[in-house]
Design a protein around this motif. Structure first.
Motif, PDB file in Angstrom:
ATOM      1  N   TYR A 173       0.833  -1.200   0.000  1.00  0.00           N
ATOM      2  CA  TYR A 173       0.000   0.000   0.000  1.00  0.00           C
ATOM      3  C   TYR A 173       0.873   1.257   0.000  1.00  0.00           C
ATOM      4  O   TYR A 173       1.847   1.361   0.748  1.00  0.00           O
ATOM      5  CB  TYR A 173      -0.934   0.064   1.218  1.00  0.00           C
ATOM      6  CG  TYR A 173      -1.858   1.255   1.129  1.00  0.00           C
ATOM      7  CD1 TYR A 173      -3.049   1.176   0.427  1.00  0.00           C
ATOM      8  CD2 TYR A 173      -1.488   2.474   1.669  1.00  0.00           C
ATOM      9  CE1 TYR A 173      -3.865   2.282   0.278  1.00  0.00           C
ATOM     10  CE2 TYR A 173      -2.297   3.586   1.527  1.00  0.00           C
ATOM     11  CZ  TYR A 173      -3.482   3.487   0.827  1.00  0.00           C
ATOM     12  OH  TYR A 173      -4.281   4.591   0.668  1.00  0.00           O
ATOM     13  N   GLY A 174       0.478   2.224  -0.829  1.00  0.00           N
ATOM     14  CA  GLY A 174       1.119   3.531  -0.821  1.00  0.00           C
ATOM     15  C   GLY A 174       1.593   3.955  -2.200  1.00  0.00           C
ATOM     16  O   GLY A 174       1.528   3.198  -3.169  1.00  0.00           O
ATOM     17  N   LEU A 234      -3.119  -3.419  -2.481  1.00  0.00           N
ATOM     18  CA  LEU A 234      -3.183  -4.871  -2.698  1.00  0.00           C
ATOM     19  C   LEU A 234      -3.961  -5.572  -1.590  1.00  0.00           C
ATOM     20  O   LEU A 234      -3.692  -6.723  -1.263  1.00  0.00           O
ATOM     21  CB  LEU A 234      -1.756  -5.448  -2.794  1.00  0.00           C
ATOM     22  CG  LEU A 234      -0.884  -4.920  -3.930  1.00  0.00           C
ATOM     23  CD1 LEU A 234       0.466  -5.643  -3.945  1.00  0.00           C
ATOM     24  CD2 LEU A 234      -1.574  -5.064  -5.282  1.00  0.00           C
ATOM     25  N   ARG A 235      -4.955  -4.875  -1.027  1.00  0.00           N
ATOM     26  CA  ARG A 235      -5.770  -5.513   0.016  1.00  0.00           C
ATOM     27  C   ARG A 235      -6.385  -6.821  -0.474  1.00  0.00           C
ATOM     28  O   ARG A 235      -6.484  -7.791   0.278  1.00  0.00           O
ATOM     29  CB  ARG A 235      -6.915  -4.582   0.437  1.00  0.00           C
ATOM     30  CG  ARG A 235      -6.540  -3.512   1.426  1.00  0.00           C
ATOM     31  CD  ARG A 235      -7.744  -2.616   1.660  1.00  0.00           C
ATOM     32  NE  ARG A 235      -8.138  -1.935   0.446  1.00  0.00           N
ATOM     33  CZ  ARG A 235      -9.388  -1.575   0.157  1.00  0.00           C
ATOM     34  NH1 ARG A 235     -10.365  -1.872   0.992  1.00  0.00           N
ATOM     35  NH2 ARG A 235      -9.663  -0.936  -0.964  1.00  0.00           N
ATOM     36  N   HIS A 236      -6.829  -6.817  -1.713  1.00  0.00           N
ATOM     37  CA  HIS A 236      -7.514  -7.990  -2.244  1.00  0.00           C
ATOM     38  C   HIS A 236      -6.552  -9.142  -2.527  1.00  0.00           C
ATOM     39  O   HIS A 236      -6.993 -10.250  -2.855  1.00  0.00           O
ATOM     40  CB  HIS A 236      -8.259  -7.619  -3.530  1.00  0.00           C
ATOM     41  CG  HIS A 236      -9.310  -6.572  -3.341  1.00  0.00           C
ATOM     42  ND1 HIS A 236      -9.007  -5.231  -3.235  1.00  0.00           N
ATOM     43  CD2 HIS A 236     -10.660  -6.664  -3.227  1.00  0.00           C
ATOM     44  CE1 HIS A 236     -10.123  -4.537  -3.070  1.00  0.00           C
ATOM     45  NE2 HIS A 236     -11.136  -5.385  -3.066  1.00  0.00           N
ATOM     46  N   GLU A 237      -5.258  -8.902  -2.400  1.00  0.00           N
ATOM     47  CA  GLU A 237      -4.263  -9.917  -2.765  1.00  0.00           C
ATOM     48  C   GLU A 237      -3.551 -10.533  -1.556  1.00  0.00           C
ATOM     49  O   GLU A 237      -2.697 -11.393  -1.734  1.00  0.00           O
ATOM     50  CB  GLU A 237      -3.199  -9.288  -3.683  1.00  0.00           C
ATOM     51  CG  GLU A 237      -3.743  -8.431  -4.802  1.00  0.00           C
ATOM     52  CD  GLU A 237      -4.623  -9.199  -5.775  1.00  0.00           C
ATOM     53  OE1 GLU A 237      -4.440 -10.429  -5.906  1.00  0.00           O
ATOM     54  OE2 GLU A 237      -5.502  -8.565  -6.412  1.00  0.00           O
ATOM     55  N   VAL A 238      -3.895 -10.107  -0.326  1.00  0.00           N
ATOM     56  CA  VAL A 238      -3.104 -10.561   0.826  1.00  0.00           C
ATOM     57  C   VAL A 238      -3.233 -12.065   1.060  1.00  0.00           C
ATOM     58  O   VAL A 238      -2.279 -12.722   1.480  1.00  0.00           O
ATOM     59  CB  VAL A 238      -3.459  -9.769   2.100  1.00  0.00           C
ATOM     60  CG1 VAL A 238      -3.048  -8.322   1.977  1.00  0.00           C
ATOM     61  CG2 VAL A 238      -4.940  -9.876   2.419  1.00  0.00           C
ATOM     62  N   GLY A 239      -4.395 -12.622   0.780  1.00  0.00           N
ATOM     63  CA  GLY A 239      -4.542 -14.070   0.931  1.00  0.00           C
ATOM     64  C   GLY A 239      -3.658 -14.818  -0.045  1.00  0.00           C
ATOM     65  O   GLY A 239      -3.000 -15.800   0.305  1.00  0.00           O
ATOM     66  N   ASP A 240      -3.599 -14.323  -1.278  1.00  0.00           N
ATOM     67  CA  ASP A 240      -2.733 -14.911  -2.298  1.00  0.00           C
ATOM     68  C   ASP A 240      -1.266 -14.759  -1.910  1.00  0.00           C
ATOM     69  O   ASP A 240      -0.451 -15.665  -2.107  1.00  0.00           O
ATOM     70  CB  ASP A 240      -3.008 -14.232  -3.641  1.00  0.00           C
ATOM     71  CG  ASP A 240      -2.503 -15.057  -4.816  1.00  0.00           C
ATOM     72  OD1 ASP A 240      -2.355 -16.285  -4.663  1.00  0.00           O
ATOM     73  OD2 ASP A 240      -2.261 -14.467  -5.886  1.00  0.00           O
ATOM     74  N   GLU A 272     -11.301 -11.567   6.261  1.00  0.00           N
ATOM     75  CA  GLU A 272     -12.504 -10.785   5.993  1.00  0.00           C
ATOM     76  C   GLU A 272     -12.437 -10.234   4.571  1.00  0.00           C
ATOM     77  O   GLU A 272     -11.391  -9.790   4.110  1.00  0.00           O
ATOM     78  CB  GLU A 272     -12.630  -9.638   6.996  1.00  0.00           C
ATOM     79  CG  GLU A 272     -12.809 -10.112   8.430  1.00  0.00           C
ATOM     80  CD  GLU A 272     -12.969  -8.958   9.399  1.00  0.00           C
ATOM     81  OE1 GLU A 272     -13.300  -7.840   8.936  1.00  0.00           O
ATOM     82  OE2 GLU A 272     -12.743  -9.170  10.603  1.00  0.00           O
ATOM     83  N   GLN A 273     -13.535 -10.251   3.880  1.00  0.00           N
ATOM     84  CA  GLN A 273     -13.582  -9.798   2.496  1.00  0.00           C
ATOM     85  C   GLN A 273     -13.400  -8.287   2.429  1.00  0.00           C
ATOM     86  O   GLN A 273     -14.136  -7.536   3.075  1.00  0.00           O
ATOM     87  CB  GLN A 273     -14.924 -10.176   1.854  1.00  0.00           C
ATOM     88  CG  GLN A 273     -15.032  -9.867   0.377  1.00  0.00           C
ATOM     89  CD  GLN A 273     -14.069 -10.713  -0.454  1.00  0.00           C
ATOM     90  OE1 GLN A 273     -13.734 -11.823  -0.064  1.00  0.00           O
ATOM     91  NE2 GLN A 273     -13.641 -10.184  -1.586  1.00  0.00           N
ATOM     92  N   PRO A 274     -12.403  -7.787   1.675  1.00  0.00           N
ATOM     93  CA  PRO A 274     -12.226  -6.331   1.555  1.00  0.00           C
ATOM     94  C   PRO A 274     -13.444  -5.681   0.916  1.00  0.00           C
ATOM     95  O   PRO A 274     -14.170  -6.302   0.146  1.00  0.00           O
ATOM     96  CB  PRO A 274     -10.994  -6.194   0.656  1.00  0.00           C
ATOM     97  CG  PRO A 274     -10.285  -7.506   0.759  1.00  0.00           C
ATOM     98  CD  PRO A 274     -11.359  -8.537   0.958  1.00  0.00           C
ATOM     99  N   THR A 275     -13.666  -4.427   1.243  1.00  0.00           N
ATOM    100  CA  THR A 275     -14.780  -3.702   0.644  1.00  0.00           C
ATOM    101  C   THR A 275     -14.590  -3.632  -0.870  1.00  0.00           C
ATOM    102  O   THR A 275     -13.470  -3.527  -1.366  1.00  0.00           O
ATOM    103  CB  THR A 275     -14.863  -2.276   1.209  1.00  0.00           C
ATOM    104  OG1 THR A 275     -13.623  -1.605   0.954  1.00  0.00           O
ATOM    105  CG2 THR A 275     -15.118  -2.301   2.704  1.00  0.00           C
ATOM    106  N   PRO A 276     -15.680  -3.700  -1.622  1.00  0.00           N
ATOM    107  CA  PRO A 276     -15.544  -3.702  -3.083  1.00  0.00           C
ATOM    108  C   PRO A 276     -15.027  -2.385  -3.645  1.00  0.00           C
ATOM    109  O   PRO A 276     -14.462  -2.357  -4.738  1.00  0.00           O
ATOM    110  CB  PRO A 276     -16.978  -3.982  -3.559  1.00  0.00           C
ATOM    111  CG  PRO A 276     -17.854  -3.546  -2.433  1.00  0.00           C
ATOM    112  CD  PRO A 276     -17.082  -3.828  -1.187  1.00  0.00           C
ATOM    113  N   ASP A 277     -15.207  -1.285  -2.918  1.00  0.00           N
ATOM    114  CA  ASP A 277     -14.795   0.019  -3.416  1.00  0.00           C
ATOM    115  C   ASP A 277     -13.333   0.269  -3.068  1.00  0.00           C
ATOM    116  O   ASP A 277     -12.991   0.462  -1.901  1.00  0.00           O
ATOM    117  CB  ASP A 277     -15.671   1.107  -2.792  1.00  0.00           C
ATOM    118  CG  ASP A 277     -15.310   2.494  -3.297  1.00  0.00           C
ATOM    119  OD1 ASP A 277     -14.439   2.575  -4.195  1.00  0.00           O
ATOM    120  OD2 ASP A 277     -15.892   3.475  -2.820  1.00  0.00           O
ATOM    121  N   PRO A 278     -12.419   0.276  -4.047  1.00  0.00           N
ATOM    122  CA  PRO A 278     -11.000   0.465  -3.744  1.00  0.00           C
ATOM    123  C   PRO A 278     -10.663   1.877  -3.305  1.00  0.00           C
ATOM    124  O   PRO A 278      -9.559   2.132  -2.856  1.00  0.00           O
ATOM    125  CB  PRO A 278     -10.307   0.134  -5.074  1.00  0.00           C
ATOM    126  CG  PRO A 278     -11.330   0.424  -6.111  1.00  0.00           C
ATOM    127  CD  PRO A 278     -12.651   0.071  -5.486  1.00  0.00           C
TER     128      PRO A 278
END
Length: 307
Positions: A173-174, A234-240, A272-278
């Motif tokens: 992030y950043g 990359l919030r949506h990628e942390v699990g990966d 937890e599922q990240p919010t859909p709005d980036p």
């Protein structure tokens, strides 16, 4: 050091020039945030002298008492003998590990047989180089910010095959650090010489946007450093990341909204599922193109919404 089973969060060094009061308030709040690692220090410009080494050491001791692992970041571009003297003092602090961001720091730390973290600016792209660094005392390494997910997955697999288990840290992030120059672009914006800049970059605690003729924020100017115009998210990628063996997700501080950023990444790594709005975290354009092997300014979630 083995790759941790659970993805850790790190708070990177503040890349921008803040006041002493802003630094103190920021790290007072950060002591309670769910991050395991905190980087401290001036990694961009040696003229930013509000915070001395003793000040950073004092903050480091306070954060250590709050359970944080503290790392001191070295300057990325060494330009003078004075910079080298300051670098040696930093490396010889005797309390905290160092993030080596240039070859001068790497040379000093390896000669002293001191453990260190390899910063992203060292550009580690293959197992052979990572092996050399590991033998020199490297404990953790940052992936280059432009490296894609697929390339990093192959690199991590190759490292494991060669018995290299130093954790990898990913800039999650950043504003992405892209380049450094001996010129100060912020000073130039104000028509001031670099050595008499009057510290004008302190007027821009989140950098100075550089827009294209189409008014798109292409870059962020930060003194001698050029950053991306958008924030990588990359919030949506942390699990990966955790599945492929990344040890640490690196969050680069912003002047506003950072507590929400940390909370969102902490929630994401807990499943937890990240919010859909980036754009829900802070008021900034978002990008993740490098991670997906595309131009860095691309935003995959925005494209998915438009398709």
């Amino acid at each position: 050091m083995s790759i941790p089973e659970t993805l850790q969060l790190s708070l990177g060094p503040v890349l921008f020039y803040w006041t002493r009061e802003r630094y103190a308030n920021f790290y007072r709040e950060a002591a309670d945030w769910p991050v395991e690692i905190v980087y401290l220090g001036e990694s961009v410009c040696s003229r930013r002298r509000d915070m001395k080494l003793d000040d950073w050491l004092g903050l480091g001791r306070e954060l250590t008492q709050s359970g944080k692992q503290v790392v001191l970041s070295s300057q990325t571009l060494i330009e003078s003998e004075a910079d080298l003297r300051d670098l040696r003092k930093l490396c010889d602090n005797g309390e905290f590990s160092i993030e080596a961001n240039d070859q001068s720091a790497l040379h000093h730390l390896s000669a002293a047989r001191a453990p260190f973290i390899a910063g992203a600016a060292l550009n580690l792209y293959n197992p052979a180089t990572i092996g050399v660094m590991a033998r020199a005392g490297m404990q953790r390494w940052h992936a280059p910010v432009e490296m894609s997910r697929d390339d990093l997955a192959r690199l991590l697999a190759d490292c494991r095959a060669e018995g290299l288990d130093q954790p990898c840290e990913v800039f999650a992030y950043g504003h992405l650090p892209l380049a450094w120059s001996s010129r100060c672009f912020t000073a130039r914006r104000y028509r001031k010489p670099k050595d008499r800049c009057q510290f004008v970059c302190q007027k821009h605690p989140e950098g100075l946007p550089l827009r294209s003729q189409e008014s798109k924020e292409v870059f962020t100017l930060n003194g001698i450093q050029t950053l991306s115009g958008a924030c990588q998210d990359l919030r949506h990628e942390v699990g990966d990341m955790a599945d492929m063996g990344v040890g640490v997700a690196h969050l680069s501080p912003r002047a506003e909204g950072m507590a929400k950023v940390v909370a969102a990444f902490d929630a994401a790594r807990r499943g937890e599922q990240p919010t859909p709005d980036p754009l829900a975290l802070v008021d900034a354009d978002i990008c993740d193109g490098f991670w997906h092997g595309r131009p860095g300014m691309d935003n995959s979630h925005q494209k998915a919404a438009l398709s």
